[in-house]
Design a protein around this motif. Structure first.
Motif, mmCIF file in Angstrom:
data_model
loop_
_atom_site.group_PDB
_atom_site.id
_atom_site.type_symbol
_atom_site.label_atom_id
_atom_site.label_comp_id
_atom_site.label_asym_id
_atom_site.label_seq_id
_atom_site.Cartn_x
_atom_site.Cartn_y
_atom_site.Cartn_z
ATOM 1 N N GLN A 191 -8.044 5.281 -3.849
ATOM 2 C CA GLN A 191 -8.883 5.114 -2.675
ATOM 3 C C GLN A 191 -8.959 3.635 -2.357
ATOM 4 O O GLN A 191 -9.252 2.843 -3.221
ATOM 5 N N PRO A 192 -8.709 3.297 -1.134
ATOM 6 C CA PRO A 192 -8.644 1.883 -0.799
ATOM 7 C C PRO A 192 -9.999 1.200 -0.769
ATOM 8 O O PRO A 192 -10.090 0.001 -0.876
ATOM 9 N N GLU A 193 -11.039 1.972 -0.640
ATOM 10 C CA GLU A 193 -12.351 1.360 -0.457
ATOM 11 C C GLU A 193 -12.796 0.605 -1.700
ATOM 12 O O GLU A 193 -13.543 -0.340 -1.643
ATOM 13 N N SER A 211 -6.733 -2.051 4.077
ATOM 14 C CA SER A 211 -6.231 -0.812 3.476
ATOM 15 C C SER A 211 -7.120 0.376 3.852
ATOM 16 O O SER A 211 -6.630 1.474 4.089
ATOM 17 N N THR A 212 -8.406 0.146 3.918
ATOM 18 C CA THR A 212 -9.335 1.219 4.301
ATOM 19 C C THR A 212 -9.027 1.690 5.711
ATOM 20 O O THR A 212 -9.005 2.887 5.998
ATOM 21 N N TYR A 213 -8.774 0.716 6.556
ATOM 22 C CA TYR A 213 -8.484 1.031 7.949
ATOM 23 C C TYR A 213 -7.171 1.813 8.067
ATOM 24 O O TYR A 213 -7.110 2.852 8.727
ATOM 25 N N TYR A 269 0.805 -1.226 0.000
ATOM 26 C CA TYR A 269 0.000 0.000 0.000
ATOM 27 C C TYR A 269 0.836 1.274 0.000
ATOM 28 O O TYR A 269 0.309 2.353 0.205
ATOM 29 N N SER A 312 -13.748 -3.511 7.834
ATOM 30 C CA SER A 312 -13.554 -3.100 6.449
ATOM 31 C C SER A 312 -12.233 -3.686 5.968
ATOM 32 O O SER A 312 -11.583 -4.427 6.699
ATOM 33 N N LYS A 313 -11.871 -3.331 4.753
ATOM 34 C CA LYS A 313 -10.594 -3.827 4.248
ATOM 35 C C LYS A 313 -9.463 -3.231 5.085
ATOM 36 O O LYS A 313 -9.578 -2.126 5.598
ATOM 37 N N TYR A 353 -5.698 3.458 5.777
ATOM 38 C CA TYR A 353 -5.881 4.749 5.110
ATOM 39 C C TYR A 353 -6.480 5.773 6.068
ATOM 40 O O TYR A 353 -6.060 6.920 6.121
ATOM 41 N N SER A 354 -7.449 5.336 6.841
ATOM 42 C CA SER A 354 -8.084 6.283 7.765
ATOM 43 C C SER A 354 -7.114 6.689 8.880
ATOM 44 O O SER A 354 -7.165 7.820 9.356
#
Lengths: 190, 281
Positions: B121-123, A81-83, A36, A78-79, A85-86
């Motif tokens: 965007q990872p989503e 990466s989403t986590y 990532y 969630s994924k 990312y946040s």
């Protein structure tokens, strides 16, 4: 169609990688870091950050992620990466706010505030180095990674949890002594 | 070392509310304990910081290749193709029923190109589907010479040998140009007895199918009373078609992965399938 296949494969990997991170596998963290890197650093770079800041924020975010995963309290809804990312978003927002504050304030007033805190950290880092590899690792695993005695024993190759417990206790005592010796209590606590 | 343990427990946040309250009361009454706590807090936080720094150093050594300088400019390209997988989903050909002998055989190959796209965007991971129609002359039919870039055409599926029969040929007994294709003289159509299962629990698959252990699985909100599986019997091959709400879909029995269903657009083929369907009903 092929995408679906890909997705399900990557989901399996996600679960597996997350599990490995939870179990304290640093290699898995490296895999995630690489995977990532571009995505996460871009967030900072496209939001008035430098490449260096981007890398720093991303690494900090992964360290936070690692610790959360290790604590066992993190349930991924969630994924991954989403986590992550946040976390990056939050860290970068905080950093931007900090920078803004710094530029608004007069430099001389902010300087005196926290000068000796990083200094203390440096001292402790130095003392940890002096302790040697085994002690350093045991203490880090215990306090940061929150490993159980069993995990520490496994990871360090100790005979059993009692050995791990004793080691940890003795190492901590040694560290305390080293730190105390370097600084008189008064210096340290003021 | 009672205090040592208490301090440890306090710092790690493992005390119950009652224990915490008691300890804090003790702290206020005992300055030595308080300074010991401060020292311990600093040491523990120092250990944590050192470990975080160690992890960061470890990560810094992972080769990532800096793409940031070019990053902004190449965003679109990056978002474009990471992995490209293309699969020929449907491949069928037909003959014009009343065509003269020399009429060339048209091979229509429909290629669905699925691009796996990685977005910043990872989503989201999205797919772009670009259907492409290629019309090639009969001579080139067995070895598709037109290959779109980044597209792998599975030869097995692109050759006219595959289990595709032209339903229209039942009506025209005249020999065809495609010698490889053996069209049965007595093709029959029947409602297939293949085991069908409807799976509407998978939200990601709204209108998809796959074959698994000889069973057909339909994904989506299928009305069980409205679909029909048509099996056209030919020489050794028996292509399956799904009829659902006035549309026909080719079902590839080799398809073991979940595949989106796309309606057959070829008007002539649809017409023939319609006739077959009304015949057997």
């Amino acid at each position: 169609m092929a995408l679906r296949v890909f997705k399900s494969v990557s989901q399996i990997n996600e679960i597996e990688i997350f599990e490995r991170i939870r179990n304290g596998d640093e290699k898995a963290l490296e895999i995630i870091y690489k995977k990532y890197y571009r995505m996460m650093t871009k967030l900072v770079v496209t939001n008035s950050g430098t490449e260096e800041e981007a890398r720093d924020v991303y690494q900090d975010a992964l360290v936070v992620f690692w610790q959360k995963a290790r604590s066992g309290n993190l349930v991924l809804t969630s994924k991954m990466s989403t986590y992550i990312y946040s976390i990056c978003q939050n860290l970068w927002r905080k950093e931007l706010e900090r920078k803004k504050r710094l530029s608004n304030e007069e430099k001389d007033s902010s300087e005196s505030m926290d000068m000796d805190k990083p200094e203390r950290e440096k001292i402790i880092a130095r003392c940890l180095e002096q302790l040697g590899d085994t002690c350093r690792k045991v203490l880090m695993y215990y306090y940061f990674d929150e490993m159980s005695m069993q995990e520490i024993a496994d990871k360090m190759g100790f005979a059993n949890t009692d050995t791990a417990k004793t080691k940890k206790y003795k190492c901590k005592q040694k560290l305390d002594e080293l730190v105390k010796a370097q600084y008189s209590e008064q210096d340290f606590l003021d | 070392m009672e205090n040592f343990e208490l301090i440890e427990k306090y710092i790690s946040g493992k005390m119950t509310d009652a224990e915490k309250l008691a300890f804090e009361t003790q702290l206020n009454a005992d300055p030595t304990l308080k300074s010991e706590l401060t020292l311990q807090e600093t040491i523990v936080s120092g250990i944590k910081k050192a470990r975080a720094a160690e992890l960061k150093t470890m990560l810094s050594q992972v080769p990532v290749g800096s793409m940031l300088s070019a990053g902004v400019a190449t965003t679109k390209i990056v978002a474009g193709v990471i992995a490209t997988t293309a699969v020929v989903t449907v491949s069928y050909f037909y003959f014009k029923p009343a065509s003269p002998v020399a009429s060339p055989t048209e091979v229509k190959t429909k290629i669905l190109e699925n691009k796996k796209t990685e977005r910043p965007q990872p989503e989201v991971t999205i797919t772009t589907t670009e259907p492409e129609k290629i019309v090639v002359p009969a001579a080139a039919a067995s070895t598709p010479s037109v290959k779109p870039k980044n597209t792998k055409v599975s030869p097995a599926k692109a050759t006219p040998k595959i289990n595709v029969l032209d339903p229209t040929d039942e009506l025209t007994t005249s020999p065809t140009a495609a010698g490889k294709t053996e069209i049965a003289d007595h093709m029959t159509v029947a409602v297939s007895h293949i085991a069908v299962e409807i799976n509407n629990s998978e939200k990601t698959y709204s209108f998809h199918y796959q074959f698994q252990n000889g069973r057909l699985i339909l994904y989506g909100e299928f009305d069980a009373t409205l679909y029909e599986i048509l099996e056209i019997h030919g020489n050794g091959s028996h292509p399956l078609f799904l009829y659902y709400k006035n549309n026909y879909y080719l079902l590839d029995e080799k398809q073991t992965t979940v595949t989106p269903l796309s309606a057959i657009q070829n008007a002539q083929l649809v017409q023939k399938l319609k006739e077959y369907r009304s015949k057997q009903n």
